[in-house]
Design an enzyme around this catalytic site. Sequence first.
Site, PDB file in Angstrom:
ATOM      1  N   HIS A  81      10.319  26.397  64.781  1.00 48.33           N
ATOM      2  CA  HIS A  81      10.317  25.406  63.564  1.00 48.33           C
ATOM      3  C   HIS A  81       8.640  24.113  63.713  1.00 48.33           C
ATOM      4  CE1 HIS A  81      14.532  26.681  62.161  1.00 48.33           C
ATOM      5  NE2 HIS A  81      14.803  26.785  62.701  1.00 48.33           N
TER       6      HIS A  81
ATOM      7  N   CYS B 161      11.878   0.470  95.085  1.00 45.44           N
ATOM      8  CA  CYS B 161      11.766   0.130  96.712  1.00 45.44           C
ATOM      9  C   CYS B 161      12.228   0.201  97.504  1.00 45.44           C
ATOM     10  CB  CYS B 161      11.486  -1.331  96.327  1.00 45.44           C
ATOM     11  SG  CYS B 161      10.042  -1.436  95.796  1.00 45.44           S
TER      12      CYS B 161
ATOM     13  N   ARG C 124      11.969   6.365  97.756  1.00 49.91           N
ATOM     14  CA  ARG C 124      11.891   4.927  97.329  1.00 49.91           C
ATOM     15  C   ARG C 124      10.952   4.648  96.413  1.00 49.91           C
ATOM     16  NH1 ARG C 124      17.077   3.747  97.384  1.00 49.91           N
ATOM     17  NH2 ARG C 124      17.277   2.005  95.622  1.00 49.91           N
TER      18      ARG C 124
ATOM     19  N   LYS D  37      11.106  19.640  85.983  1.00 54.49           N
ATOM     20  CA  LYS D  37      10.310  20.475  87.147  1.00 54.49           C
ATOM     21  C   LYS D  37       9.179  20.684  87.165  1.00 54.49           C
ATOM     22  CE  LYS D  37      13.676  18.849  88.363  1.00 54.49           C
ATOM     23  NZ  LYS D  37      14.410  18.071  89.022  1.00 54.49           N
TER      24      LYS D  37
ATOM     25  N   GLU E 192       7.310  16.737  86.702  1.00 55.91           N
ATOM     26  CA  GLU E 192       6.594  15.936  87.892  1.00 55.91           C
ATOM     27  C   GLU E 192       6.247  16.050  88.555  1.00 55.91           C
ATOM     28  OE1 GLU E 192      11.262  14.653  87.872  1.00 55.91           O
ATOM     29  OE2 GLU E 192      11.657  16.840  88.392  1.00 55.91           O
TER      30      GLU E 192
ATOM     31  N   GLU F  92      15.514  21.910  82.492  1.00 57.56           N
ATOM     32  CA  GLU F  92      15.608  21.515  83.733  1.00 57.56           C
ATOM     33  C   GLU F  92      14.064  21.677  84.444  1.00 57.56           C
ATOM     34  OE1 GLU F  92      16.072  19.090  85.752  1.00 57.56           O
ATOM     35  OE2 GLU F  92      16.029  20.028  87.459  1.00 57.56           O
TER      36      GLU F  92
ATOM     37  N   LYS G 221      12.381   7.661  93.666  1.00 56.44           N
ATOM     38  CA  LYS G 221      13.949   8.102  93.288  1.00 56.44           C
ATOM     39  C   LYS G 221      15.131   7.850  92.956  1.00 56.44           C
ATOM     40  CE  LYS G 221      16.500  11.893  95.052  1.00 56.44           C
ATOM     41  NZ  LYS G 221      16.082  13.072  94.366  1.00 56.44           N
TER      42      LYS G 221
ATOM     43  N   TRP H  76       7.176   0.429  94.481  1.00 58.50           N
ATOM     44  CA  TRP H  76       7.769   0.960  94.106  1.00 58.50           C
ATOM     45  C   TRP H  76       7.213  -0.069  93.404  1.00 58.50           C
ATOM     46  CZ3 TRP H  76       9.273   1.790  88.530  1.00 58.50           C
ATOM     47  CH2 TRP H  76       9.022   2.388  88.442  1.00 58.50           C
TER      48      TRP H  76
ATOM     49  N   ASN I 170      13.727  -5.724  96.461  1.00 60.43           N
ATOM     50  CA  ASN I 170      13.888  -4.316  96.084  1.00 60.43           C
ATOM     51  C   ASN I 170      14.269  -4.698  94.436  1.00 60.43           C
ATOM     52  OD1 ASN I 170      14.422  -1.979  94.590  1.00 60.43           O
ATOM     53  ND2 ASN I 170      16.876  -1.627  95.202  1.00 60.43           N
ATOM     54  N   GLY I 171      14.280  -4.613  92.788  1.00 66.50           N
ATOM     55  CA  GLY I 171      14.410  -4.701  92.252  1.00 66.50           C
ATOM     56  C   GLY I 171      13.784  -5.448  90.866  1.00 66.50           C
TER      57      GLY I 171
HETATM   58  C1  F6R Z   1      14.254  14.704  88.096  1.00 67.86           C
HETATM   59  C2  F6R Z   1      15.297  13.517  88.860  1.00 67.86           C
HETATM   60  C3  F6R Z   1      15.523  12.212  87.750  1.00 67.86           C
HETATM   61  C4  F6R Z   1      16.558  12.163  88.363  1.00 67.86           C
HETATM   62  C5  F6R Z   1      17.198  11.153  87.163  1.00 67.86           C
HETATM   63  C6  F6R Z   1      18.529  10.273  87.048  1.00 67.86           C
HETATM   64  O1  F6R Z   1      13.775  15.513  89.535  1.00 67.86           O
HETATM   65  O2  F6R Z   1      15.765  13.348  89.948  1.00 67.86           O
HETATM   66  O3  F6R Z   1      15.409  13.119  86.363  1.00 67.86           O
HETATM   67  O4  F6R Z   1      17.021  13.477  87.920  1.00 67.86           O
HETATM   68  O5  F6R Z   1      16.169   9.788  87.290  1.00 67.86           O
HETATM   69  O6  F6R Z   1      19.095   9.618  88.418  1.00 67.86           O
HETATM   70  P1  F6R Z   1      20.700  10.055  89.234  1.00 67.86           P
HETATM   71  O7  F6R Z   1      20.254  11.058  89.432  1.00 67.86           O
HETATM   72  O8  F6R Z   1      20.118   9.614  90.537  1.00 67.86           O
HETATM   73  O9  F6R Z   1      20.966   8.953  88.249  1.00 67.86           O
END
Ligand code: F6R
Length: 587
Positions: free
Chosen positions: A489, A2, A28, A470, A473, A466, A582, A72, A98-99
Amino acid sequence: MCGIIGMISKNEFSSGDLIEALKKLEYRGYDSAGLAMIDNGIRIVKSVGGIKNLEEKAEEWKARIGIAHTRWATHGSVTEANAHPQLSNNGKIAVVHNGIIENFQEQKKFLIENGFTFYSQTDTELIPNMIEYHMKRGYDFVEAVKRSLKHLEGQYAVVAIHKDENKLIGIRKEAPLVVGVGKGIFFIASDIPSFLDYTKNVIFLEEKDMVIVDDELQIFNLLKDAIVERPVVKIDWDAEQAKKGEFEHFFIKEISEQVEVISKLSMLDKEIIKDLADEIRKARGVYIVACGTASHAAMYGLYLFSKISKRHINFCVASEFPHFHHFLTKKSLVIAVSQSGETADTLAAIRAAKAADARVISITNVMGSTLMRESDKSIIQRAGPEISVVSTKAYTSQLAILSLLAYELAGKLEEGREKLKELIRYVYYLTSLNMREHVRKLAEGLRYTEHMYIIGRGLQYPTALEAALKIKEVSYIHAEAYAGGELKHGTIALIEQGTPCIVFTSKENEKETISNAIELKTRGAYIIGVGPNNNEVFDFFIKVRESGELNSICQIIPIQILAYQLALLRGCDPDRPRNLAKSVTVK
Ligand code: F6R
């Protein structure tokens, strides 16, 4: 999780201005949105879906006070009734939030017993009604907000307005809220990019700060029960950085910005790195914690500190770290890595460390974030605002900082800085149209794939993790990463004719990794090689020159591009992946 914003100005602004500011917070959350403005009463408009839908629905209103929200969903499904702002029963108070209010059921019961009706399934609706309840008992608006929020448990950032009050009130508890101080205009918002078009002057609110803005600005801290002063900080982010410019999506813009990020970090003040390295030197027991993409950067740190600095550190995903508090002492050091500095799990990890009197240092991209404020020392990533939900440039900036720390611990900081400098031109090539064209051919072949496996050894293992994240997601293709030696394994049972497997190689581990690739190929896998040398086992090859310990920075870039292109080809929105937000400010 949010995005909220409130605007109060000497001059009138329009609903369009408010929506423009809200758009900068869309990363967000984007399942519904709404706004309220004070213009002969409270005017309110809400819509389901992204902010574009709100924009189409909203009329051109003018006002001096307004609030807006992009959601969100946590409590309640995605409907207009559950979108914010939420109104009080008497229609005089509007709130964006937000929360999560954890004790909302008992508080709601209390209000229902006192004659209030609830029209949504949200926990937020409690707040305007609680304020109305206190105002009915004779308290003024400010006092009623204070009393209402004092008793709410959970995490929240709230902005409230009242139809008869020339005021904007914001309050935060364990959720981000910053104040933008412009000329004759103030903002209370979840994040800085929302007001960068107006001002770079920011006040970072502290825990349980309540900010009241009318013609002036006053901050009251609920914990201290007193008026407090908070400094105004000028930040060096640029309004243009928070816009897409010529790019179609923030995702690809931010991939391209990695060259500037590496360039900036190669010139990072030596003292900043030395200071943090000294903390590591002094500590007895170092733990590195983070979530998601940041945890892959942290894991890279684990390998790198061993390889370059000959130091053992412990790695743990932040959400699991509190289970290891038994080992912590006041000599322990916890390094937390977080782009936003607001991730609830990461904050919980450092709070567990603090509870044991351990020291905490952090690597974060957001100045003034909760993580920065709660850490003993911090280093700012200098990646600029990362708007795309999917992390790219923040990740490579974390890798660059960790590499500098590792080199400094080995007494070779200059060498580390030089290596980063040598990378600048090459990173530019990796994000160029040539590379994008090459990767696009691969993406076209993979667009209907359902499953994919990715392997790497040593420093290539966190890269594989990683890469898988990518791809998952943004393209919703199931991608799973393994350490090169691990797939055999068990999971190798899933390899069938044509199953795509990405194989990261490097000079150091080429032989073993190629053997693993052959094992996969023998079972019918389609092998995509990423590394310095082509090999007959590869069906598709992405050449990424050998960069030793910094391979991880280079090798992820083509896969970021692949994820972007897969998203486009599969009709997914790369900037707004489903179900994600995010910064994950709930545990
Ligand atoms: C993936 C992504 C998330 C963040 C995770 C931690 O692309 O963005 O996996 O890396 O939620 O977020 P931060 O770095 O803000 O603690």
